[in-house]
Every structure is written in structure tokens, then in C-alpha cells.
Design a protein around this motif. Structure first.
Motif, short mmCIF file in Angstrom:
data_model
loop_
_atom_site.label_atom_id
_atom_site.label_comp_id
_atom_site.label_asym_id
_atom_site.label_seq_id
_atom_site.Cartn_x
_atom_site.Cartn_y
_atom_site.Cartn_z
N ARG A 112 0.83 -1.21 0.00
CA ARG A 112 0.00 0.00 0.00
C ARG A 112 0.87 1.26 0.00
NH1 ARG A 112 -2.47 -2.86 4.08
NH2 ARG A 112 -1.99 -1.25 5.63
N TRP A 141 -0.15 0.96 -4.40
CA TRP A 141 -1.27 0.12 -4.81
C TRP A 141 -2.37 0.10 -3.75
CZ3 TRP A 141 3.49 -2.01 -6.66
CH2 TRP A 141 3.53 -2.22 -8.04
N SER A 142 -3.55 -0.29 -4.17
CA SER A 142 -4.66 -0.54 -3.25
C SER A 142 -4.86 -2.05 -3.12
CB SER A 142 -5.96 0.09 -3.78
OG SER A 142 -5.83 1.50 -3.87
#
Length: 331
Positions: A168, A172-173
Motif C-alpha cells: 500500500r 497500490w490498493s
């Protein structure tokens, strides 16, 4: 195609798991992480040798050997639903370029005819955990960008939460998918709660790396270590004051020993009651809870102090030199 990585210690459950993964869209990699490697019979999968340094190192060996853009980590004692491959493909197809990982839905079956034991309740907590690698898919690019799992975490404990935090952080998620996997409660000895206290050394590493808010950052629920420290301190003070009273025969030390002993007994009783109340309350479970509730606080603090000393100079894991930016890879 999707790669599935399964570290194994040779549990018999591996074969039933592999039967559920018999799908042409899956590259299945079994990482044999036993210290002594022997042939694993009847395995329809690609087998590679693990380093026998714990699940983090085994998973790193697995994803680095994977050939595809998505890598799914499964434990060798879980059982995916029959339609798991189809739902997995749907989960990953729905993941936009900003998504670095997709978690499966984990179920932990508990007895229907009685209250669960302490160990069963601990295992059931996995169903509510965030980014649990019992069933967790990551983009290979995300793993490469952050360097994979931190191998300083040698147990199946927090290593997945720590990796998810760095993914994260890299941009990114993470999201939850719809595929479903069952995680049975593994049979264990009545003393398993003492053995699991070794994870406090790993907590000490995470506290060193991420500071006092490490639990919030890694989405780890609060623990009882402050209470364990207070109980342990009270017990140590009671013993020290009692010994001093016996030598000096001064009533002040006897009073201090009595006060500290009362605090230790009250803290231990509260801890034992909190573990006994939701359980089956049969003789074996109550006896086990009483004995282990006496031992857990000092054992937990001893492991914490050991980890704190060992990792006193630890630095956060860094991405490999030259790794591309996360969002650039994901796009």
C-alpha cells in the motif's frame, strides 16, 4: 494464467487442496519447506525446494519462481471451494490497474455442539484478518517492487500484514474478492498458547520498524502485552520483596510483597477468566487456561525483550535497487 504458491511442511491436507486446484488456468507451485526434503507422493504440481527459514522465505522462493502476473498464496491446510478457480479468475479480472492485491473470503468452521476452545477462537480470528496469506493474491509486479516478504519475520505471524502495508505504501490498493476458502482448526497440544508467544519477538521488530503506531499502520488488532507487562512486574516485585522480607524481617517489605502478590493474583485471575468464560468450560479446558494464564505473561514479555534486543538496530525493508515505481508497473 495465474500462479498459485503453496509452502508446505508435508501436511496430509496438501493433497486435498491440490485436488481443488486441478484447473488448466493455474500454475501450481508447491514450495517444499521441510528441513529434510523427501519425495511428496501424488503431487500434481511443480515442486521447488524451500529454504526452511519460515513461511516468508518460502513464499518468496515461490513467487520468484512463478511465471505469471498474478501470484496467489495459499496455506497447505486450507480447502478452497469447488468453484474457487472460477471465482479467482473473476476476482482478478475485476481488479483495476491500481489494485495490487485481492484477498479471498476465509471461513473457519467451529463446533456446532459446544462453545469453542481458546485455540479454536484464536484460529477463527483469521476470518476477520486483513490481507491474510491463507488466501491472498498479489500482482507479481507489486511483490517485485517491494522486495517480497520480510524474511526477518520467521513465523506465520504478521508477515502478511507487514507485506500488505509496504504494498500500500508503494502506491497500490488492496481489496477483498468473492472467492471462498475454508481454514479448518488444526489439531494442537494444550500448550499451543505458550508456543505462540514467540510471536512477541516479531512484534518487537515491527515496533522498531514502524514506531508506536505500528498496529494501526498494519491493521493489527490490539493485544494484551501492556497487561502482561504489569502482571509480570507485579509477580517479580512480589518475589523480590518477599525474599527481602525473609532476610531482613522488616514488616514494610512483607507488606510490599503482599500488595504486589495481590496485584499479580488479580491480574492473572482476570486474564484466566477472560479466556475461560467464552469457552466450553470443561475440566481440561479450564485446567489448561488456568495453567497457561499463569505462564503466558512472563513468557510473552521474555520473548518481547528478546526481540527488542535482537532488533534494536533494525531498519525497514527496502525495495530492490532499480525497482520501478509501483503505479508505473501497475498501469
Amino acid at each position: 494464467m495465474i500462479s498459485v504458491v503453496i509452502p508446505t511442511l508435508g501436511r496430509p491436507s496438501l493433497h486435498e487442496l491440490l485436488d481443488r486446484l486441478d484447473d488448466p488456468s493455474l500454475e501450481v507451485i508447491v514450495v517444499d519447506d521441510r528441513p529434510v526434503k523427501e519425495p511428496i507422493p501424488r503431487v500434481k504440481a511443480r515442486i521447488i525446494a524451500g529454504p526452511a527459514r519460515g513461511p516468508a522465505a518460502a513464499r518468496n522462493a515461490g513467487w520468484r519462481a512463478a511465471r505469471h502476473d498474478w501470484v496467489v498464496f495459499l496455506d497447505d491446510d486450507v480447502l478452497p471451494d469447488q468453484d474457487w478457480p472460477r471465482r479467482l479468475r473473476a476476482d482478478l479480472a475485476a481488479a483495476g490497474p491500481e489494485i495490487g492485491g485481492v484477498q479471498g473470503v476465509l471461513r473457519v468452521p467451529l463446533p456446532a455442539d459446544r462453545r469453542p476452545t481458546d485455540w479454536e477462537r484464536v484460529t477463527a480470528g483469521l476470518a476477520d484478518g486483513a490481507w491474510i496469506t491463507a488466501d491472498m493474491a498479489f500482482r507479481r509486479a507489486a511483490l517485485a517492487a517491494v522486495g517480497g516478504f520480510d524474511e526477518r519475520l520467521p513465523r506465520a505471524f504478521r508477515e502478511d500484514a507487514e507485506l500488505a502495508f509496504r504494498v500500500r505504501q508503494a502506491g497500490w490498493s488492496l481489496r477483498r474478492g468473492d472467492r471462498r476458502t475454508t481454514h479448518p482448526v488444526r489439531p494442537e497440544s494444550r500448550w499451543v498458547s505458550l508456543r505462540t508467544q514467540r510471536g512477541n519477538a516479531d512484534d518487537a521488530l515491527l515496533r522498531r520498524l514502524y514506531g508506536p503506531r505500528w498496529r494501526d499502520l498494519l491493521a493489527v488488532p490490539p493485544g494484551r502485552r501492556p497487561r502482561h507487562a504489569a502482571i509480570t512486574a507485579a509477580g517479580a516485585l512480589a518475589l523480590a520483596a518477599g525474599a527481602t522480607a525473609a532476610v531482613t524481617r522488616r514488616p514494610g517489605w512483607a507488606l510490599a510483597a503482599a500488595a504486589a502478590g495481590t496485584a499479580w493474583a488479580a491480574g492473572t485471575a482476570e486474564f484466566a477468566a477472560a479466556r475461560i468464560a467464552p469457552g466450553p468450560r470443561d475440566r481440561q479446558e479450564v485446567t489448561t487456561m488456568l495453567l497457561t494464564s499463569v505462564a503466558i505473561p512472563p513468557v510473552a514479555i521474555a520473548h518481547w525483550l528478546r526481540g527488542w534486543w535482537r532488533w534494536r538496530s533494525a531498519e525497514p525493508a527496502s525495495a530492490p535497487s532499480g525497482a520501478p515505481a509501483a503505479r508505473a508497473v501497475a498501469a
